[in-house]
Design an enzyme around this catalytic site. Structure first.
Site, PDB file in Angstrom:
ATOM      1  N   PRO A   1       0.855  -1.189   0.000  1.00  0.00           N
ATOM      2  CA  PRO A   1       0.000   0.000   0.000  1.00  0.00           C
ATOM      3  C   PRO A   1       0.888   1.235   0.000  1.00  0.00           C
ATOM      4  CG  PRO A   1       0.051  -1.019   2.192  1.00  0.00           C
ATOM      5  CD  PRO A   1       0.822  -1.915   1.272  1.00  0.00           C
TER       6      PRO A   1
ATOM      7  N   MET B   1       0.421   5.526  -0.255  1.00  0.00           N
ATOM      8  CA  MET B   1      -0.430   6.713  -0.398  1.00  0.00           C
ATOM      9  C   MET B   1      -0.041   7.486  -1.647  1.00  0.00           C
ATOM     10  SD  MET B   1      -2.543   7.025   2.058  1.00  0.00           S
ATOM     11  CE  MET B   1      -3.029   8.622   2.537  1.00  0.00           C
TER      12      MET B   1
ATOM     13  N   GLN C   1      -6.648  -1.429   2.716  1.00  0.00           N
ATOM     14  CA  GLN C   1      -5.916  -1.125   3.950  1.00  0.00           C
ATOM     15  C   GLN C   1      -6.602  -0.008   4.723  1.00  0.00           C
ATOM     16  OE1 GLN C   1      -2.130   1.037   4.556  1.00  0.00           O
ATOM     17  NE2 GLN C   1      -1.379  -0.892   5.400  1.00  0.00           N
TER      18      GLN C   1
ATOM     19  N   CYS D   1       2.496   2.820   9.751  1.00  0.00           N
ATOM     20  CA  CYS D   1       2.745   4.180   9.250  1.00  0.00           C
ATOM     21  C   CYS D   1       3.235   5.096  10.378  1.00  0.00           C
ATOM     22  CB  CYS D   1       1.464   4.757   8.629  1.00  0.00           C
ATOM     23  SG  CYS D   1       1.732   6.426   8.015  1.00  0.00           S
TER      24      CYS D   1
ATOM     25  N   HIS E   1       7.231  -5.039   7.817  1.00  0.00           N
ATOM     26  CA  HIS E   1       8.255  -4.174   7.218  1.00  0.00           C
ATOM     27  C   HIS E   1       9.460  -4.292   8.157  1.00  0.00           C
ATOM     28  CE1 HIS E   1       9.420   0.195   5.852  1.00  0.00           C
ATOM     29  NE2 HIS E   1      10.378  -0.680   5.670  1.00  0.00           N
TER      30      HIS E   1
ATOM     31  N   ASN F   1       8.569  -7.421   4.127  1.00  0.00           N
ATOM     32  CA  ASN F   1       8.573  -6.196   3.311  1.00  0.00           C
ATOM     33  C   ASN F   1       9.782  -5.335   3.690  1.00  0.00           C
ATOM     34  OD1 ASN F   1       7.170  -3.018   3.791  1.00  0.00           O
ATOM     35  ND2 ASN F   1       7.467  -3.834   1.746  1.00  0.00           N
TER      36      ASN F   1
ATOM     37  N   GLY G   1      12.855  -2.950   1.190  1.00  0.00           N
ATOM     38  CA  GLY G   1      14.120  -2.994   0.458  1.00  0.00           C
ATOM     39  C   GLY G   1      14.238  -4.081  -0.588  1.00  0.00           C
TER      40      GLY G   1
HETATM   41  C1  LIG Z   1       4.859   7.031  -1.213  1.00  0.00           C
HETATM   42  C2  LIG Z   1       4.673   5.960  -0.170  1.00  0.00           C
HETATM   43  C3  LIG Z   1       3.468   5.867   0.492  1.00  0.00           C
HETATM   44  C4  LIG Z   1       3.253   4.865   1.450  1.00  0.00           C
HETATM   45  N1  LIG Z   1       2.017   4.737   2.015  1.00  0.00           N
HETATM   46  C5  LIG Z   1       1.754   3.671   2.821  1.00  0.00           C
HETATM   47  C6  LIG Z   1       0.445   3.384   3.270  1.00  0.00           C
HETATM   48  O1  LIG Z   1      -0.535   4.062   2.917  1.00  0.00           O
HETATM   49  N2  LIG Z   1       0.270   2.323   4.107  1.00  0.00           N
HETATM   50  C7  LIG Z   1       1.321   1.526   4.492  1.00  0.00           C
HETATM   51  O2  LIG Z   1       1.124   0.561   5.234  1.00  0.00           O
HETATM   52  N3  LIG Z   1       2.561   1.761   4.066  1.00  0.00           N
HETATM   53  C8  LIG Z   1       2.812   2.793   3.222  1.00  0.00           C
HETATM   54  N4  LIG Z   1       4.054   2.973   2.716  1.00  0.00           N
HETATM   55  C9  LIG Z   1       5.131   2.040   3.091  1.00  0.00           C
HETATM   56  C10 LIG Z   1       5.205   0.888   2.082  1.00  0.00           C
HETATM   57  O3  LIG Z   1       4.001   0.145   2.094  1.00  0.00           O
HETATM   58  C11 LIG Z   1       6.380  -0.051   2.405  1.00  0.00           C
HETATM   59  O4  LIG Z   1       6.182  -0.601   3.682  1.00  0.00           O
HETATM   60  C12 LIG Z   1       7.716   0.671   2.393  1.00  0.00           C
HETATM   61  O5  LIG Z   1       7.843   1.493   1.249  1.00  0.00           O
HETATM   62  C13 LIG Z   1       8.873  -0.342   2.427  1.00  0.00           C
HETATM   63  O6  LIG Z   1       8.839  -1.200   1.321  1.00  0.00           O
HETATM   64  P1  LIG Z   1       9.820  -0.974   0.041  1.00  0.00           P
HETATM   65  O7  LIG Z   1      11.228  -0.899   0.594  1.00  0.00           O
HETATM   66  O8  LIG Z   1       9.616  -2.168  -0.819  1.00  0.00           O
HETATM   67  O9  LIG Z   1       9.430   0.317  -0.581  1.00  0.00           O
HETATM   68  C14 LIG Z   1       4.299   3.961   1.776  1.00  0.00           C
HETATM   69  C15 LIG Z   1       5.516   4.067   1.086  1.00  0.00           C
HETATM   70  C16 LIG Z   1       5.702   5.040   0.122  1.00  0.00           C
HETATM   71  C17 LIG Z   1       7.011   5.098  -0.626  1.00  0.00           C
END
Ligand SMILES: Cc1cc2nc3c(=O)[nH]c(=O)nc-3n(C[C@H](O)[C@H](O)[C@H](O)COP(=O)(O)O)c2cc1C
Length: 349
Positions: free
Chosen positions: A17, A19, A70, A100, A171, A211, A213
């Site tokens: 997810p 935003m 979510q 978050c 995460h 989750n 990286g």
């Molecule tokens: C622009 C942006 C918005 C995000 N919004 C949410 C969100 O609404 N809910 C959530 O649980 N995590 C949110 N996250 C976190 C991601 O779901 C994820 O946990 C985080 O980016 C780590 O994963 P990655 O390293 O694969 O990017 C957001 C991340 C980014 C970059």
């Protein structure tokens, strides 16, 4: 057990997810690339659903399924009501955000700060579980500063799973709630994959998703030897064609006879349909800017789109921008029947 509860909860790969990023338009695009990965909505707060425009927050195209809604909130009754509303809209499952770290979310006492209060999370889960027949799942962090040991995480996982959570996505970083922005909280705290693996070892019967990286198909394959699922966030948005071959490699489906050009023609159709219904073209086109990651012509493609998408673009803007990308690349078969080993983006372009 109802039919709905038996919906699958193990997805080897999912898209996080995010935003402003994983809105319905981006999800529609991604679904043209991967048919099987689980997709998530952006976080929607209980307040937005209960007091706002529900259709605006919750409507999606049936093609986006399987899709997890979510929710953000800390009030069991409000969350349960929203879960039930989400079921009415046709979501595949309901996910609770316990990760978050933003100030706004902290003011509402939900998101990552709920990790300090596993009993409250458990109450939220069991209340939601009692009001919907959909699976309830959780997305959390490793911990939050001050409550960040493996034992703390283990207690959290035990309580929320006993309350009925069917899958826990972790995460693999703690959240630091004071002094770091949400973006810093996605890169500054170190990744602790071992903690997630250890949770899966301690609770082998629980569905545990990792989750943080993950950037390549090799990374996914490697984590999948230790956990049930891998969630990809930023890499999915920055490079959607990373999901090329995900269905074949991780969901066991056979290669589809489809090219990138066909995917873009489908997006062009979607764009026309949504624009006719009153959507601003830029709200769809912005999600296509990253489509040609490190491909020759990508810069010119992006420039054409960014220069024109905000100022009443004509119906052919996307096709015009696509002319910057070579026909050879666009007409290549997207999925390749290569040996069942994992292939990277580099080897398929
Ligand atoms: C622009 C942006 C918005 C995000 N919004 C949410 C969100 O609404 N809910 C959530 O649980 N995590 C949110 N996250 C976190 C991601 O779901 C994820 O946990 C985080 O980016 C780590 O994963 P990655 O390293 O694969 O990017 C957001 C991340 C980014 C970059």
């Amino acid at each position: 057990m109802s039919f709905q509860k038996e919906k699958p909860i193990v997805y080897p790969v999912s898209v996080a997810p995010m935003m402003d990023w994983t809105d319905r338009h981006f999800r529609y695009f991604l679904r043209l690339i991967t048919r099987h990965s689980l997709l998530y909505t952006e976080m929607v707060t209980t307040g937005a659903i209960l007091r706002g425009d529900q259709d605006r927050h919750l409507l999606f195209s049936p093609e986006e399924a399987p899709l997890s809604l979510q929710l953000g909130g800390d009030n069991p009754k409000a969350l349960a009501e929203c879960a039930s509303i989400g079921e009415g809209y046709g979501y595949s499952e309901i996910n609770l955000n316990v990760g978050c770290p933003s100030d706004k979310v902290q003011e509402g006492n939900f998101g990552a700060c709920l990790m300090k209060d596993p009993d409250r999370v458990a109450d939220c889960i069991s209340e939601m579980d009692s009001k919907t027949s959909l699976p309830i799942t959780v997305k959390s962090r490793i911990g939050v500063r001050g409550k960040e040991s493996l034992e703390d995480l283990s207690e959290f996982v035990r309580k929320v799973s006993q309350a009925g959570a069917k899958r826990i996505t972790i995460h693999a970083r703690i959240a630091i709630l004071e002094g770091l922005s949400p973006a810093q909280n996605r890169s500054v705290p170190p990744l602790r994959y071992e903690d997630v693996y250890e949770i899966k070892r301690r609770y082998p019967d629980l569905v545990i998703e990792l989750n943080g990286g993950v950037k390549t198909l090799e990374d996914i394959a490697s984590h999948l030897t230790r956990v049930d699922g891998v969630m990809i966030g930023r890499a999915a948005y920055e490079n959607p064609f990373l999901f090329t071959n995900v269905d074949r490699l991780f969901f066991g489906s056979s290669a589809r006879d489809i090219t990138r050009r066909e995917i873009f023609l489908s997006m062009q159709e979607y764009l026309s349909k949504k624009t006719e219904q009153g959507e601003k073209p830029s709200r769809i086109l912005k999600h296509l800017l990253g489509a040609f990651h490190e491909i020759r012509g990508a810069r010119s493609y992006r420039r054409i789109l960014t220069e024109k998408m905000h100022s009443n673009p004509g119906p052919t803007l996307l096709l015009e921008a696509l002319q910057s990308i070579s026909a050879e690349y666009l007409d290549q078969k997207l999925e390749t029947e290569e040996p069942a080993s994992v292939i990277t983006l580099e080897s398929v372009v």
